[in-house]
Design a protein around this motif. Structure first.
Motif, PDB file in Angstrom:
ATOM      1  N   GLU A   1       4.632   0.576  -0.132  1.00  0.00           N
ATOM      2  CA  GLU A   1       5.175   0.755  -1.476  1.00  0.00           C
ATOM      3  C   GLU A   1       5.111   2.232  -1.827  1.00  0.00           C
ATOM      4  OE1 GLU A   1       1.674   0.815  -4.659  1.00  0.00           O
ATOM      5  OE2 GLU A   1       2.271  -1.240  -4.219  1.00  0.00           O
ATOM      6  N   SER A   2       5.849   2.616  -2.856  1.00  0.00           N
ATOM      7  CA  SER A   2       5.753   3.993  -3.357  1.00  0.00           C
ATOM      8  C   SER A   2       4.991   4.037  -4.681  1.00  0.00           C
ATOM      9  CB  SER A   2       7.152   4.596  -3.558  1.00  0.00           C
ATOM     10  OG  SER A   2       7.846   3.941  -4.610  1.00  0.00           O
ATOM     11  N   ASP A   3       5.193   3.032  -5.532  1.00  0.00           N
ATOM     12  CA  ASP A   3       4.718   3.013  -6.917  1.00  0.00           C
ATOM     13  C   ASP A   3       5.160   4.259  -7.659  1.00  0.00           C
ATOM     14  OD1 ASP A   3       3.595   1.778  -9.111  1.00  0.00           O
ATOM     15  OD2 ASP A   3       1.650   2.736  -8.844  1.00  0.00           O
ATOM     16  N   GLY A   4       6.275   4.825  -7.238  1.00  0.00           N
ATOM     17  CA  GLY A   4       6.831   5.952  -7.969  1.00  0.00           C
ATOM     18  C   GLY A   4       7.516   5.482  -9.240  1.00  0.00           C
ATOM     19  N   PRO A   5       7.641   6.345 -10.229  1.00  0.00           N
ATOM     20  CA  PRO A   5       7.208   7.741 -10.222  1.00  0.00           C
ATOM     21  C   PRO A   5       5.750   7.947 -10.637  1.00  0.00           C
ATOM     22  CG  PRO A   5       8.367   7.270 -12.260  1.00  0.00           C
ATOM     23  CD  PRO A   5       8.409   6.001 -11.429  1.00  0.00           C
ATOM     24  N   PHE A   6       4.971   6.842 -10.774  1.00  0.00           N
ATOM     25  CA  PHE A   6       3.587   6.981 -11.230  1.00  0.00           C
ATOM     26  C   PHE A   6       2.672   7.516 -10.136  1.00  0.00           C
ATOM     27  CE2 PHE A   6       5.514   3.658 -13.886  1.00  0.00           C
ATOM     28  CZ  PHE A   6       5.440   4.326 -15.105  1.00  0.00           C
ATOM     29  N   ALA A   7       2.860   7.072  -8.906  1.00  0.00           N
ATOM     30  CA  ALA A   7       2.099   7.643  -7.792  1.00  0.00           C
ATOM     31  C   ALA A   7       2.724   8.981  -7.422  1.00  0.00           C
ATOM     32  CB  ALA A   7       2.126   6.700  -6.598  1.00  0.00           C
TER      33      ALA A   7
ATOM     34  N   VAL B   1       0.844  -1.198   0.000  1.00  0.00           N
ATOM     35  CA  VAL B   1       0.000   0.000   0.000  1.00  0.00           C
ATOM     36  C   VAL B   1       0.882   1.253   0.000  1.00  0.00           C
ATOM     37  CG1 VAL B   1      -1.823  -1.248   1.227  1.00  0.00           C
ATOM     38  CG2 VAL B   1      -0.206   0.118   2.529  1.00  0.00           C
ATOM     39  N   ASN B   2       0.380   2.311  -0.631  1.00  0.00           N
ATOM     40  CA  ASN B   2       1.177   3.532  -0.758  1.00  0.00           C
ATOM     41  C   ASN B   2       0.449   4.737  -0.176  1.00  0.00           C
ATOM     42  OD1 ASN B   2      -0.441   4.852  -2.985  1.00  0.00           O
ATOM     43  ND2 ASN B   2       0.146   2.970  -4.046  1.00  0.00           N
ATOM     44  N   PRO B   3       1.174   5.844   0.024  1.00  0.00           N
ATOM     45  CA  PRO B   3       0.571   7.027   0.640  1.00  0.00           C
ATOM     46  C   PRO B   3      -0.599   7.615  -0.144  1.00  0.00           C
ATOM     47  CG  PRO B   3       2.969   7.162   0.718  1.00  0.00           C
ATOM     48  CD  PRO B   3       2.632   6.004  -0.166  1.00  0.00           C
ATOM     49  N   VAL B   4      -0.648   7.382  -1.456  1.00  0.00           N
ATOM     50  CA  VAL B   4      -1.761   7.918  -2.248  1.00  0.00           C
ATOM     51  C   VAL B   4      -3.046   7.146  -1.944  1.00  0.00           C
ATOM     52  CG1 VAL B   4      -2.603   8.397  -4.583  1.00  0.00           C
ATOM     53  CG2 VAL B   4      -0.177   8.673  -4.058  1.00  0.00           C
ATOM     54  N   MET B   5      -2.932   5.858  -1.687  1.00  0.00           N
ATOM     55  CA  MET B   5      -4.114   5.042  -1.372  1.00  0.00           C
ATOM     56  C   MET B   5      -4.830   5.549  -0.133  1.00  0.00           C
ATOM     57  SD  MET B   5      -2.722   1.147  -1.957  1.00  0.00           S
ATOM     58  CE  MET B   5      -4.289   0.398  -1.488  1.00  0.00           C
TER      59      MET B   5
ATOM     60  N   ARG C   1       2.146  12.969  -5.234  1.00  0.00           N
ATOM     61  CA  ARG C   1       1.444  13.832  -4.285  1.00  0.00           C
ATOM     62  C   ARG C   1       1.809  15.268  -4.594  1.00  0.00           C
ATOM     63  NH1 ARG C   1       3.286  11.210   1.381  1.00  0.00           N
ATOM     64  NH2 ARG C   1       5.286  11.444   0.334  1.00  0.00           N
ATOM     65  N   LYS C   2       0.777  16.090  -4.778  1.00  0.00           N
ATOM     66  CA  LYS C   2       0.974  17.508  -5.095  1.00  0.00           C
ATOM     67  C   LYS C   2       1.890  17.696  -6.303  1.00  0.00           C
ATOM     68  CE  LYS C   2       0.257  18.973  -0.303  1.00  0.00           C
ATOM     69  NZ  LYS C   2       0.829  19.676   0.878  1.00  0.00           N
ATOM     70  N   GLY C   3       1.723  16.802  -7.270  1.00  0.00           N
ATOM     71  CA  GLY C   3       2.471  16.913  -8.509  1.00  0.00           C
ATOM     72  C   GLY C   3       3.878  16.349  -8.459  1.00  0.00           C
ATOM     73  N   ASN C   4       4.288  15.824  -7.308  1.00  0.00           N
ATOM     74  CA  ASN C   4       5.632  15.268  -7.171  1.00  0.00           C
ATOM     75  C   ASN C   4       5.557  13.752  -6.996  1.00  0.00           C
ATOM     76  OD1 ASN C   4       6.992  17.844  -7.153  1.00  0.00           O
ATOM     77  ND2 ASN C   4       6.192  18.114  -5.076  1.00  0.00           N
ATOM     78  N   PRO C   5       6.411  13.010  -7.697  1.00  0.00           N
ATOM     79  CA  PRO C   5       6.377  11.557  -7.556  1.00  0.00           C
ATOM     80  C   PRO C   5       6.744  11.128  -6.141  1.00  0.00           C
ATOM     81  CG  PRO C   5       8.330  12.235  -8.775  1.00  0.00           C
ATOM     82  CD  PRO C   5       7.463  13.449  -8.641  1.00  0.00           C
ATOM     83  N   VAL C   6       6.088  10.083  -5.669  1.00  0.00           N
ATOM     84  CA  VAL C   6       6.450   9.522  -4.373  1.00  0.00           C
ATOM     85  C   VAL C   6       7.805   8.831  -4.534  1.00  0.00           C
ATOM     86  CG1 VAL C   6       5.803   7.936  -2.524  1.00  0.00           C
ATOM     87  CG2 VAL C   6       4.024   9.166  -3.786  1.00  0.00           C
ATOM     88  N   MET C   7       8.747   9.175  -3.687  1.00  0.00           N
ATOM     89  CA  MET C   7      10.092   8.615  -3.774  1.00  0.00           C
ATOM     90  C   MET C   7      10.174   7.307  -2.984  1.00  0.00           C
ATOM     91  SD  MET C   7      11.264  10.877  -5.740  1.00  0.00           S
ATOM     92  CE  MET C   7      12.999  10.391  -5.858  1.00  0.00           C
ATOM     93  N   PRO C   8      11.112   6.434  -3.342  1.00  0.00           N
ATOM     94  CA  PRO C   8      11.213   5.152  -2.641  1.00  0.00           C
ATOM     95  C   PRO C   8      11.399   5.286  -1.131  1.00  0.00           C
ATOM     96  CG  PRO C   8      12.439   5.058  -4.692  1.00  0.00           C
ATOM     97  CD  PRO C   8      12.008   6.486  -4.518  1.00  0.00           C
ATOM     98  N   TRP C   9      12.102   6.313  -0.690  1.00  0.00           N
ATOM     99  CA  TRP C   9      12.289   6.491   0.758  1.00  0.00           C
ATOM    100  C   TRP C   9      11.062   7.126   1.421  1.00  0.00           C
ATOM    101  CZ3 TRP C   9      15.554   8.711  -2.940  1.00  0.00           C
ATOM    102  CH2 TRP C   9      15.306  10.052  -3.235  1.00  0.00           C
ATOM    103  N   GLU C  10      10.040   7.460   0.624  1.00  0.00           N
ATOM    104  CA  GLU C  10       8.804   8.012   1.170  1.00  0.00           C
ATOM    105  C   GLU C  10       7.686   6.975   1.274  1.00  0.00           C
ATOM    106  OE1 GLU C  10       9.143  12.660  -0.315  1.00  0.00           O
ATOM    107  OE2 GLU C  10       8.190  11.192  -1.646  1.00  0.00           O
TER     108      GLU C  10
END
Length: 244
Positions: free
Chosen positions: A192-198, A167-171, A200-209
Motif C-alpha cells: 500500500e502507499s497510504d498516500g498522501p498521508f504517508a 504494508v507501506n514503505p514507511v512501515m 518520505r523526506k517530506g514527499n507523499p508516497v505515490m500510488p505507483w511507489e
C-alpha cells in the motif's frame, strides 16, 4: 504494480495523476473517508478500470460524519470494496470511541449480510477491538489490516483469522514495523502507499511507489525483489478470488 490502500482523491493533484495511476498500476484501491466522498469519487474515477473505489467512513471523523452512517450502510450492497473503516483508540479520539465502535460494528454486520466484502481497516491502538468485531461476523468477507501497528499477540490473532495486511514503505523504516512484517506469513501481505498521508523526506508516497516496499521485504524474506512482486500478484489474486 499494486496499491491496496491510497487516499487517491485527497492528493492535491489527484485529477492530474489519475491516468498515470491507472496505467502504471495493475490494481489500485482508492479508499474514501466518508460515504458522500465515495459517491463523488466513484463518479470521477469510473472511467479508470484499474482503480477501484472503496466505500468508507474514517474513524477519525466518526462524529463529524455520523449523519452519513445510513448512507454508508445502504451503499454496502453496491460496493464490493469497503474502506477506510475501523477503530482508532489513540488518545486524541478516545472521546469518540462509542460512536466509532457502533459505526464499525454496523458496517461489518452489513458486509456479512451482503455476502462478504473486501474491507480495508484502520486499527491504530485498537487492534483487539477490531478483531473482536470481525470475529462476531465471520462471513463479513476478507479483512485487510492497513498499516498494522498492534502487539505481537494481536498480530498472531489476526493471522489465525487469515486477515490480510497491507504494508507501506514507511512501515519498513522502523524496527517495530520490520519486526511485525517479518512475523506475517508472506501469503497474507500486499503493498500500500497510504498516500498522501504517508510520506518520505517530506514527499507523499505515490500510488505507483507502493511496490517500493518489495525491496525491503526481499531483505526480510531473503528472496529476490522479483520473487516478492510475484508473491504480491498471487496474493492479490487470492484476495480477489481470481477476479483481479
Amino acid at each position: 504494480m499494486i496499491d491496496l490502500h491510497t487516499h487517491l482523491d485527497l492528493y492535491p493533484n489527484a485529477l492530474d495523476i489519475l491516468a498515470r495511476v491507472n496505467n502504471e498500476n495493475r490494481f489500485t484501491l482508492a479508499v474514501t473517508t466518508s460515504p458522500r466522498a465515495w459517491v463523488a469519487t466513484s463518479q470521477v474515477f469510473k472511467e479508470y478500470g484499474n482503480i477501484k473505489v472503496a466505500l468508507g467512513l474514517h474513524p477519525e471523523i466518526a462524529v463529524e460524519k455520523y449523519n452519513e452512517l445510513d448512507l454508508l450502510l445502504s451503499s454496502i450492497p453496491k460496493s464490493y470494496f469497503v474502506g477506510e473503516v475501523g477503530i482508532d483508540g489513540s488518545t486524541r479520539y478516545l472521546k469518540t470511541l462509542d460512536k466509532q465502535e457502533l459505526i464499525f460494528d454496523s458496517t461489518i454486520r452489513e458486509c456479512e449480510k451482503a455476502g462478504g466484502r473486501i474491507i480495508s481497516i484502520h486499527s491504530r491502538n485498537a487492534a483487539s477491538k477490531v478483531l473482536s468485531t470481525l470475529k462476531k461476523y465471520p462471513g463479513c468477507g476478507k479483512p485487510v489490516l492497513h498499516w498494522f501497528s498492534g502487539s505481537i499477540a494481536e498480530l498472531k490473532d489476526a493471522v489465525k483469522m487469515e486477515c490480510f495486511f497491507s504494508v507501506n514503505p514507511v512501515m519498513t523504516s522502523t524496527k517495530k514495523g520490520k519486526d511485525l512484517i517479518s512475523r506475517i506469513p508472506s501469503r497474507l501481505i500486499l503493498p500500500e502507499s497510504d498516500g498522501p498521508f504517508a510520506s518520505r523526506k517530506g514527499n507523499p508516497v505515490m500510488p505507483w511507489e507502493a511496490m517500493d516496499v518489495a525491496s525491503d521485504l526481499s531483505e526480510i524474506w531473503s528472496v529476490s525483489t522479483q520473487a516478492v512482486e510475484e508473491t504480491f500478484l498471487r496474493n492479490l489474486d487470492s484476495l480477489m478470488d481470481g477476479k483481479s
